[in-house]
Design an enzyme around this catalytic site. Structure first.
Site, PDB file in Angstrom:
ATOM      1  N   GLU A  78     -11.427   1.268  -3.003  1.00 55.61           N
ATOM      2  CA  GLU A  78     -10.758   1.640  -1.751  1.00 55.61           C
ATOM      3  C   GLU A  78      -9.496   2.427  -2.095  1.00 55.61           C
ATOM      4  O   GLU A  78      -9.235   2.757  -3.240  1.00 55.61           O
ATOM      5  CB  GLU A  78     -10.398   0.374  -0.956  1.00 55.61           C
ATOM      6  CG  GLU A  78      -9.515  -0.588  -1.731  1.00 55.61           C
ATOM      7  CD  GLU A  78      -9.238  -1.892  -1.000  1.00 55.61           C
ATOM      8  OE1 GLU A  78      -9.419  -1.953   0.215  1.00 55.61           O
ATOM      9  OE2 GLU A  78      -8.820  -2.852  -1.665  1.00 55.61           O
ATOM     10  N   ASP A 105       0.813  -1.217   0.000  1.00 57.83           N
ATOM     11  CA  ASP A 105       0.000   0.000   0.000  1.00 57.83           C
ATOM     12  C   ASP A 105       0.846   1.266   0.000  1.00 57.83           C
ATOM     13  O   ASP A 105       0.689   2.138   0.864  1.00 57.83           O
ATOM     14  CB  ASP A 105      -0.944   0.015   1.206  1.00 57.83           C
ATOM     15  CG  ASP A 105      -1.704  -1.283   1.379  1.00 57.83           C
ATOM     16  OD1 ASP A 105      -2.148  -1.836   0.362  1.00 57.83           O
ATOM     17  OD2 ASP A 105      -1.843  -1.743   2.526  1.00 57.83           O
TER      18      ASP A 105
END
Length: 540
Positions: free
Chosen positions: A187, A15
């Site tokens: 997301e 991420d």
């Protein structure tokens, strides 16, 4: 420009959020249940990166005791507003079942090394938030929205609301500005502004092999946002034989000379069943703005294994043997982390040139276990340590572990029989979710002298793990136990269903004392030795 092989941050570094301040680049990545929270790497040339800090390092910022596996710190966002650094993060307390508990926080610092401020609690409406600093000085909190009524997926879209740094609160209206594409599971949003356009970069498709980076844009920050002509500017979902798989969750950065790069998470699967033992890693792609004012990935949307970057990478350190010794004046080496607790003094200390673990709960505990480990960053390596430990029975055990989570680990332990006689035993938990069955792979424990140090070692060659050991004074290591399948130390076998395991394999030392006597296991050193394996498809 030099050609550099991905990933730029090998091993569990998921991420990525990238930022440039002047001539300096920074990448923040997720740490999940590993403490301290968030890894921030620094680079001058996008090719060579050094870990410089883990900013969430005290109880008031982060306490993950009780967090399940693969919960904790998800998808940090690192930004700079011209005055200070801002870090947004989620501390996930629950992710399985009908609900997710996802408190979101913001901290700030004058310097990236810290000290970082006390956190502002924002909300718990979703996860993977980011902070966008608009040209007019307003700050916008951008987050995915959870709706537990929405089935089978609770991902409801991307929500925008202004955040006031003086009060530390969200202010004004909020709006769901982007529902995502038909790939679903939207997301990881990041918002940018360029030439009068607001660009919204999101992740979609979950964290598995359908993962993707999606781009949309609008003239108004409130939308409506139109989808990119390609819809997904980066994905491996339609290229099952590409070297970089699971590509998604990206962020963009511009160089001083005007080039644009996209960083993203990726996985490098091995074995016939495609298991990513090194977890989700950080890769980089060159991108460009075309005449239609849309961003495209060069040679995309499938990510490239080799990319031209401003700098040439020096792999000398990457392939060097790392021999860790323990010095109280220096502290624990930055390569190591532990699990969940903000009170490390309860589980380890460096004393008398040794790492001394205090036996606490069982291996795999979600609350307080003494386990200190580093990431596996190579497909093949050797690890070695020397332990001094005097257990009194089978409820005290300590040793060397290759660890993914409570459901997936291999553990060579010094322990004792119920009669107090010391012995060597292997504990293994092999992809046994949801039961978590413990296995004892050797028919009988190996007797040990009642006192004296023991050398413990393991070798991993791709998917094969072998434990070894020797008594103090013996030069030759002896094999113990069978050859294990090391590929289960992976997201694909991490004790959850699809899209549920998010970390990577670690190797380190651990100690447990179920008698509550706080027995000490002392380790003289730790060696991590990368091995160039000719069977590794990623070797260069």
């Amino acid at each position: 420009m030099p050609l550099v092989q991905n990933p730029i941050l090998p091993g569990f570094n998921a991420d990525p959020s990238i930022l440039r301040v002047g001539e300096d680049y920074y990448i923040a990545t997720s740490t999940f249940e590993w403490y301290p929270g968030v890894q921030i790497h620094h680079s001058k040339d996008l090719a060579n990166w050094d870990l410089i800090t883990r900013p969430l390092n005290r109880k008031s910022q982060l306490d993950m005791r009780g967090n399940p596996d693969s919960c904790g710190v998800w998808a940090p966002c690192l930004t700079h507003d011209g005055d200070k650094f801002w870090l947004v993060y989620t501390d996930v307390k629950r992710k399985d079942g009908s609900f997710k508990d996802t408190p979101n926080y913001i901290v700030s610092a004058e310097k990236v090394e810290g000290p970082w401020s006390e956190p502002f609690y924002i909300n718990s409406s979703g996860f993977d938030p980011s902070l966008f600093h608009d040209e007019d000085g307003k700050k916008w909190f951008v987050n995915m929205l959870m709706d537990h009524r929405r089935r089978p997926r609770a991902f409801a879209g991307i929500v925008l609301q202004e955040w006031d740094p003086k009060s530390g609160k969200l202010v004004g209206p909020s709006k769901n500005v982007f529902k995502g594409t038909d790939l679903d599971l939207v997301e990881g949003p990041h918002l940018y502004k360029r030439k009068g356009w607001y660009y919204l970069l999101t992740a979609e498709g979950g964290t598995g092999y359908d993962h993707a980076v999606t781009l949309a844009r609008s003239r108004d920050i409130w939308g409506p946002y139109e989808e990119h002509p390609q819809k997904h500017i980066l994905t491996s979902k339609d290229a099952p034989f590409a070297a970089l798989q699971r590509a998604g969750h990206g962020d963009i950065v511009d160089t001083p000379d005007g080039k644009t790069y996209l960083v993203h998470l990726t996985g490098r699967p091995t074995t016939q069943v495609r298991r990513c033992v090194l977890g989700r890693e950080t890769a980089i792609q060159e991108a460009y703005w075309d005449s239609d004012d849309w961003l495209y990935v060069k040679n995309g949307p499938v990510p490239s294994l080799n990319v031209e970057l401003p700098g040439a990478r020096d792999d000398t350190k990457y392939w060097a043997e790392q021999r860790y010794t323990f010095d109280a004046s220096i502290g624990l080496h930055k390569d190591f982390q532990w699990l969940r607790t903000p009170e490390p003094e309860r589980i380890f200390e460096i004393k008398d040139s040794q790492l001394q673990l205090t036996g606490r709960e069982s291996v795999g505990s979600w609350f307080e276990q003494a386990l200190v480990a580093r990431r596996q960053t190579h497909f093949s390596y050797d690890a070695e340590t020397v332990i001094d430990f005097s257990p009194v029975d089978e409820r005290q055990y300590a040793g060397l572990t290759a660890y993914y989570c409570r459901y997936n680990f291999f553990y060579l332990t010094v322990t004792a029989h119920s009669d107090g006689k010391r012995e060597l035993l292997i504990l293994a938990s092999e992809a046994s979710w949801p039961e978590g069955r413990l296995k004892f792979p050797i028919p009988e424990p190996v007797p040990l002298p009642q006192e004296g140090k023991v050398k413990l070692a393991l070798t991993i060659r791709g998917a094969k793990l072998q434990f070894l050991w020797a008594l103090e004074g013996e030069d030759q290591l002896k094999k113990i136990g069978p050859v294990f399948d090391a590929s289960i130390l992976s997201d694909e076998c991490g004790g959850h269903q699809a899209h549920g395991s998010f970390t990577g394999a670690f190797v380190g030392v651990a100690a447990s004392d179920m008698n509550g006597l706080e027995s000490k296991a002392k380790f003289d050193y730790f060696i991590y030795r990368p091995v160039r394996d000719i069977t590794d498809r990623y070797e260069v």
